[in-house]
Design a protein around this motif. Sequence first.
Motif, PDB file in Angstrom:
ATOM      1  N   LEU A  50       0.816  -1.213   0.000  1.00  0.00           N
ATOM      2  CA  LEU A  50       0.000   0.000   0.000  1.00  0.00           C
ATOM      3  C   LEU A  50       0.853   1.268   0.000  1.00  0.00           C
ATOM      4  CD1 LEU A  50      -3.112  -0.999   2.144  1.00  0.00           C
ATOM      5  CD2 LEU A  50      -2.842  -0.935  -0.336  1.00  0.00           C
ATOM      6  N   PRO A  51       1.881   1.379   0.860  1.00  0.00           N
ATOM      7  CA  PRO A  51       2.690   2.609   0.783  1.00  0.00           C
ATOM      8  C   PRO A  51       3.373   2.770  -0.580  1.00  0.00           C
ATOM      9  CG  PRO A  51       3.590   1.060   2.412  1.00  0.00           C
ATOM     10  CD  PRO A  51       2.256   0.535   1.997  1.00  0.00           C
ATOM     11  N   SER A  52       3.791   1.645  -1.182  1.00  0.00           N
ATOM     12  CA  SER A  52       4.462   1.743  -2.482  1.00  0.00           C
ATOM     13  C   SER A  52       3.496   2.233  -3.546  1.00  0.00           C
ATOM     14  CB  SER A  52       5.028   0.385  -2.909  1.00  0.00           C
ATOM     15  OG  SER A  52       5.993  -0.035  -1.977  1.00  0.00           O
ATOM     16  N   ILE A  53       2.318   1.639  -3.561  1.00  0.00           N
ATOM     17  CA  ILE A  53       1.325   2.052  -4.562  1.00  0.00           C
ATOM     18  C   ILE A  53       0.966   3.520  -4.345  1.00  0.00           C
ATOM     19  CG2 ILE A  53      -1.054   1.698  -5.351  1.00  0.00           C
ATOM     20  CD1 ILE A  53      -0.666  -1.301  -4.498  1.00  0.00           C
ATOM     21  N   SER A  97       0.930   7.012  -7.109  1.00  0.00           N
ATOM     22  CA  SER A  97      -0.397   7.200  -7.715  1.00  0.00           C
ATOM     23  C   SER A  97      -1.272   7.986  -6.750  1.00  0.00           C
ATOM     24  CB  SER A  97      -1.034   5.836  -7.987  1.00  0.00           C
ATOM     25  OG  SER A  97      -1.298   5.198  -6.749  1.00  0.00           O
ATOM     26  N   HIS A  98      -2.532   8.147  -7.122  1.00  0.00           N
ATOM     27  CA  HIS A  98      -3.506   8.749  -6.214  1.00  0.00           C
ATOM     28  C   HIS A  98      -4.412   7.633  -5.730  1.00  0.00           C
ATOM     29  CE1 HIS A  98      -3.135  13.108  -7.832  1.00  0.00           C
ATOM     30  NE2 HIS A  98      -1.963  12.518  -7.671  1.00  0.00           N
ATOM     31  N   VAL A  99      -4.468   7.439  -4.414  1.00  0.00           N
ATOM     32  CA  VAL A  99      -5.187   6.295  -3.861  1.00  0.00           C
ATOM     33  C   VAL A  99      -6.314   6.756  -2.942  1.00  0.00           C
ATOM     34  CG1 VAL A  99      -4.970   4.276  -2.366  1.00  0.00           C
ATOM     35  CG2 VAL A  99      -3.138   4.828  -3.953  1.00  0.00           C
ATOM     36  N   LEU A 100      -7.446   6.098  -3.073  1.00  0.00           N
ATOM     37  CA  LEU A 100      -8.530   6.319  -2.120  1.00  0.00           C
ATOM     38  C   LEU A 100      -8.920   4.966  -1.552  1.00  0.00           C
ATOM     39  CD1 LEU A 100     -10.822   8.018  -0.826  1.00  0.00           C
ATOM     40  CD2 LEU A 100     -12.204   7.478  -2.840  1.00  0.00           C
ATOM     41  N   ILE A 101      -8.814   4.813  -0.238  1.00  0.00           N
ATOM     42  CA  ILE A 101      -9.174   3.543   0.393  1.00  0.00           C
ATOM     43  C   ILE A 101     -10.421   3.755   1.243  1.00  0.00           C
ATOM     44  CG2 ILE A 101      -8.378   1.628   1.835  1.00  0.00           C
ATOM     45  CD1 ILE A 101      -5.531   2.537   1.371  1.00  0.00           C
ATOM     46  N   THR A 102     -11.429   2.947   0.992  1.00  0.00           N
ATOM     47  CA  THR A 102     -12.653   3.004   1.789  1.00  0.00           C
ATOM     48  C   THR A 102     -12.822   1.627   2.419  1.00  0.00           C
ATOM     49  OG1 THR A 102     -13.571   4.428   0.106  1.00  0.00           O
ATOM     50  CG2 THR A 102     -15.115   3.534   1.713  1.00  0.00           C
ATOM     51  N   SER A 103     -13.131   1.584   3.725  1.00  0.00           N
ATOM     52  CA  SER A 103     -13.211   0.272   4.346  1.00  0.00           C
ATOM     53  C   SER A 103     -14.175   0.281   5.526  1.00  0.00           C
ATOM     54  CB  SER A 103     -11.805  -0.149   4.797  1.00  0.00           C
ATOM     55  OG  SER A 103     -11.775  -1.542   5.031  1.00  0.00           O
ATOM     56  N   LYS A 104     -14.727  -0.908   5.781  1.00  0.00           N
ATOM     57  CA  LYS A 104     -15.616  -1.048   6.940  1.00  0.00           C
ATOM     58  C   LYS A 104     -15.502  -2.467   7.489  1.00  0.00           C
ATOM     59  CE  LYS A 104     -20.469  -0.824   8.345  1.00  0.00           C
ATOM     60  NZ  LYS A 104     -20.427  -2.180   8.903  1.00  0.00           N
ATOM     61  N   THR A 105     -15.359  -2.576   8.802  1.00  0.00           N
ATOM     62  CA  THR A 105     -15.376  -3.907   9.397  1.00  0.00           C
ATOM     63  C   THR A 105     -16.825  -4.206   9.790  1.00  0.00           C
ATOM     64  OG1 THR A 105     -15.116  -3.148  11.661  1.00  0.00           O
ATOM     65  CG2 THR A 105     -13.095  -3.507  10.424  1.00  0.00           C
ATOM     66  N   PRO A 106     -17.172  -5.491   9.907  1.00  0.00           N
ATOM     67  CA  PRO A 106     -18.562  -5.815  10.233  1.00  0.00           C
ATOM     68  C   PRO A 106     -18.990  -5.236  11.581  1.00  0.00           C
ATOM     69  CG  PRO A 106     -17.368  -7.769   9.519  1.00  0.00           C
ATOM     70  CD  PRO A 106     -16.364  -6.682   9.647  1.00  0.00           C
ATOM     71  N   THR A 107     -18.024  -5.017  12.490  1.00  0.00           N
ATOM     72  CA  THR A 107     -18.418  -4.552  13.832  1.00  0.00           C
ATOM     73  C   THR A 107     -18.444  -3.027  13.957  1.00  0.00           C
ATOM     74  OG1 THR A 107     -16.121  -4.875  14.463  1.00  0.00           O
ATOM     75  CG2 THR A 107     -17.689  -6.599  15.109  1.00  0.00           C
ATOM     76  N   SER A 108     -17.850  -2.297  13.016  1.00  0.00           N
ATOM     77  CA  SER A 108     -17.928  -0.839  13.168  1.00  0.00           C
ATOM     78  C   SER A 108     -19.243  -0.320  12.587  1.00  0.00           C
ATOM     79  CB  SER A 108     -16.735  -0.121  12.530  1.00  0.00           C
ATOM     80  OG  SER A 108     -16.142  -0.902  11.542  1.00  0.00           O
ATOM     81  N   ASP A 109     -19.676   0.837  13.129  1.00  0.00           N
ATOM     82  CA  ASP A 109     -20.978   1.370  12.719  1.00  0.00           C
ATOM     83  C   ASP A 109     -20.930   1.983  11.329  1.00  0.00           C
ATOM     84  OD1 ASP A 109     -21.977   0.578  15.085  1.00  0.00           O
ATOM     85  OD2 ASP A 109     -21.555   2.491  16.102  1.00  0.00           O
TER      86      ASP A 109
END
Length: 595
Positions: A119-122, A126-138
């Motif tokens: 991830l740091p290399s990519i 480039s321009h990176v957008l990461i969106t994430s959600k774990t099942p336990t977070s709201d």
Amino acid sequence: MTDSRFGLDGWEGARYGRTMSRIQILSKEVANLIAAGEVVERPVSVVKELVENALDAGATSVTVDLQDGGTTRIQVSDNGCGMTADELALCVLPHATSKIGSADDLARIMTFGFRGEALPSIAAVSHVLITSKTPTSDSAACIRVDAGKMGAVEPCSAPDGTLILVEHLFQNVPARQKFLKSERTEYGHIFDLIQRVALANPQTRFVLRHQGKETLRANVTTELRGRVAELFSVNAAEQLLPFSEDSGGVRISGFAGRPILAKAGSPQTYLTVNGRVVKDRLLMHAVGEAYRTFLPRELYPFCVVQLELDPSLVDVNVHPAKAEVRFVQPQAMHQLVVHTLRAALQQASSDAMTLGNSTASASPVASYGNDSLTGPASPAGSWPDLRPPASSGETPLFNTEDMPALRPIGALARTYLLYEDPNGSLIAIDQHAAHERLGYLKLKERFAAADLQVQRLLIPAVVELSPRDHAMALESIELLGRCGMEVNDFGGNSVVIKSVPALLANTDPVTLLKRLLEDLAQSGTTTSMDVAIDHVLMTMACHRMVRAGDYLSGEEIVALADEVMATPTADRCPHGRPTWVRIPKSEIEKWFYRK
Ligand SMILES: Nc1ncnc2c1ncn2[C@@H]1O[C@H](COP(=O)(O)OP(=O)(O)O)[C@@H](O)[C@H]1O
Ligand SMILES: [Mg+2]
């Protein structure tokens, strides 16, 4: 300038002295850019890292969406475990990983990632957008990193799992951008990668889209066979030979494609080691070796080979991209692959088919696959009266008592000789392949009997070679000599040929030598003397023999059939092409609805 403190003098001292006084720690940005160069070579490297992260996150569904072969946009989404807002802030930092904690863990890696570099290399290039959600977070969170510049983590809305968007790849590294190939080429690499990863992970669903269009879909399945069939549109039951073997703590399994699936162009060997897609040279060579006598050399077999072994017996940390692996026992792995594949191919040939029986009707070739170098030949059922191989130097002549008489019909396209057998079936012989096979058998037999007569050249032939071929020739002097070709160094890049095997007295020794050297260069140094000798004899045989298109007299046509039919091991040429096929009368009757 002299710098005696370092024991250096002259210009060297000047060079080192100058550099030493200026040692500095590289800025984080520059260090990341350098590291990125190793991990992110082109769009397919980005896709590989992102897809592997998704699999490590336990995803059962991975979707890859590309624009312009990945050069302008790559988006990978998964339904894996996701990341919390805190983890999002960490994941783009160098050496941040959730997958190993100590050096000991390195010896037991079961995840794809572990270096915390992707991830740091990519994000550095480039321009990176990461969106994430774990099942336990709201709620979900996202973070943006543009050419190494990190933004803040912000809340957003998204389903469980992770979505990573990579745009403007290499915009800040013009040198790298220049090396990108056409969008089609880059897309081709990505397509190939997704096929390979999908093969290694049948339990995960994969979808690939390019320019908004779906180009690959692999649905969840528990069976590798089903996935192979879906990805490659093959008739698995007829065209794939399954194999599976446990040996010395290594499990090897997969499918050997029947020779009918072989293609020219590029390799179709799909390898995994502990679920990791690899392109290991040693294993690729082993696959080629296993198919050697089953296929013409210019064709690549279709083959899926999956190896499982204790992680401590294989090092996957040889290269940042992890495409190469290093085995603790490379030779044993090579042998295991060769033996297992050969056994599968040989087994198939003992169930060999004749054109026209129900399972083989789609195949243009009657009987592939038995390895006549090591096993008995048997287009089983189709030719019951084959006699044992001749033990003398002479191939036995036609014998009407125990051999069916073939009635010559004629030649087709000056290449295939046609005959009728006593049952009214049609026999076609490929004149070149048959002649080559017989020549090879003769050479091999004489070689084994130490009776390979040589013909000394009246005028020794001096050949100017490339430096590589010259080195190869010098290395192979003993090998060539044993096969009847006396070659000596002639200074510079030249060698002189003094003799050829008598069976080849009419061929051009220079072309023959060049062809042999090319062969030897290809087969590499891993082969044993026996295998190398076999290669040489095959190539020699190919040189001597009748070509397709050569005109044969009526007598020659009869004689060739007699010889082929009287030599059980002559059913395929040394390069694996069948030398003859039989179309049963019953099959021909079907063509005309007579049955
Ligand atoms: N798709 C994903 N789902 C969940 N976590 C992820 C995902 N991608 C990356 N991560 C997290 O980010 C970390 C850093 O990823 P990466 O730079 O690829 O390093 P590595 O895979 O070697 O650990 C991973 O260890 C993992 O915790
Ligand atoms: Mg990773």
